[in-house]
Design an enzyme around this catalytic site. Sequence first.
Site, PDB file in Angstrom:
ATOM      1  N   THR A  45       9.469 144.969 -48.704  1.00  0.00           N
ATOM      2  CA  THR A  45       9.638 143.844 -47.810  1.00  0.00           C
ATOM      3  C   THR A  45      10.655 142.792 -48.561  1.00  0.00           C
ATOM      4  O   THR A  45      10.192 142.391 -49.517  1.00  0.00           O
ATOM      5  CB  THR A  45       8.376 143.056 -47.629  1.00  0.00           C
TER       6      THR A  45
ATOM      7  N   ARG B 243       0.328 150.451 -42.281  1.00  0.00           N
ATOM      8  CA  ARG B 243      -1.177 149.704 -43.027  1.00  0.00           C
ATOM      9  C   ARG B 243      -1.702 150.735 -43.940  1.00  0.00           C
ATOM     10  O   ARG B 243      -1.969 151.754 -43.661  1.00  0.00           O
ATOM     11  CB  ARG B 243      -2.129 149.475 -41.876  1.00  0.00           C
TER      12      ARG B 243
ATOM     13  N   CYS C 256       0.198 142.501 -49.081  1.00  0.00           N
ATOM     14  CA  CYS C 256       1.147 142.056 -48.327  1.00  0.00           C
ATOM     15  C   CYS C 256       1.021 140.613 -47.735  1.00  0.00           C
ATOM     16  O   CYS C 256       2.111 139.619 -47.917  1.00  0.00           O
ATOM     17  CB  CYS C 256       1.430 142.860 -47.019  1.00  0.00           C
TER      18      CYS C 256
END
Length: 416
Positions: A120, A151, A262
């Site tokens: 990310t 997830r 995250c």
Amino acid sequence: MRIAVFGLGFVGLTTALGFADKGFTVCGYDINKERCAEISCGKVPFFEPGMDDALARNFGKAFTIADSAIDAAYKSDICFFCVGTPGLPDGSADLSYMLFAIDSVLEIVSKDCVLVVKSTIPPGTLNERVTPHVRAKGVYNPVAVNPEFLREGKCWEDFMNPDRIVCGVSDDTAKDVLAELYKPFSAPLHIVEPNTAEFIKYLSNSLLASLISYSNEMALLADAVGDIDTARAFRILHEDRRLAGAGINTYIYPGCGYGGYCLPKDTAALDAVARNRGFIPRILEGVISLNNEMPERTARKIARVAGEKTEKIGILGLSFKPGSDDVRDSPAAKIIAALIQEGYINIYTYDPLAMREFQNTYRLPITYCTSAQEVCETCDTVALVTAWEEFKGIDRVFPDTCFVDCRYFLGNEVVI
Ligand SMILES: NC(=O)c1ccc[n+]([C@@H]2O[C@H](COP(=O)([O-])OP(=O)(O)OC[C@H]3O[C@@H](n4cnc5c(N)ncnc54)[C@H](O)[C@@H]3O)[C@@H](O)[C@H]2O)c1
């Protein structure tokens, strides 16, 4: 097509095994030799349903592990970089691991090999940091970004059956290679500009974080008013036809703040990007600051119930969410640290999966019990910090224990 994957953590190992399962030849590499050795022995280094079988099916066949980054990248058509992008003290994303991983293959990659960042990275990073970095080294390979939406606890399921695939590209080679690679997946494939691809990932994570902070703020407001059954109010909210049955409801519920690898770092990184561009994201700012307060507020709530500093306090749940053994940025660690800071020294804990990981990561002076029952037998005050299914109904087994239900999860609801 030959694929190389750098970083064999939650995202990298899932990516490597997922593409191997789809029939591609995948070679993985991780800088952590212990992790590579563990995977090579057939052991997935974290709890993820479905991954042990995927590793057993593919290891030594479609999926191998290389001893060096160069060996992994050799003759690859595509290199995926799945290393960590943790937060720096100012909130911005630390790109050093990723740039280092990319640098480690530049001398070997063939000229058409597509370099894909799966980690990310904040909007603007590929165009403004990664591509110029690579070009400055005289390398003109296609560069792309392919954010991952899986997830934890459902890595395998989410990777193999994604709801959408997003690729950010600036040239036709990257576009064609990624389109070919994702052909075996039956999800909409969105090929967009790199900035848009990066932004979509943050759009998603900041929305989830906002829903959690919204719910926490509403629960605090309800406490201030008093005589409100907050858990019941939220469950009735979920019956709204516009929300009913939607998985998003799990995020529209109060607790002790969002944690994990995250949401905390990604909301902070997006906030930093906005500020660096002269934009003050007021909602995001509130989402983050409320979340930062939650562990302290939760610890105070537990301390109010426990009273005396000599009281034995039980903490049920250490992972950042149920169904995972990941303890990175776990609210439990911050709550326990705040209680210790307050002077509570008798803390007893239990988690169905994350005890070893928690113990190794935080080294807190607490006692690890062998079951939730042992915690409840030892302590008069027990806080429920992670909503594991197996803790449901524990208040009925120990009616004399004071439970602090930090996840609004115990108790029976009577619908008349
Ligand atoms: N964990 C999630 O649920 C999730 C979901 C979507 C996206 N992401 C993003 O994916 C990225 C990776 O996250 P993760 O949870 O898989 O991290 P992780 O910490 O589980 O794995 C990262 C791995 O990269 C390895 N590594 C570091 N430098 C390396 C190098 N130079 N060469 C090879 N390996 C190297 C580390 O040893 C580690 O095993 C992050 O940017 C994260 O934000 C994570």
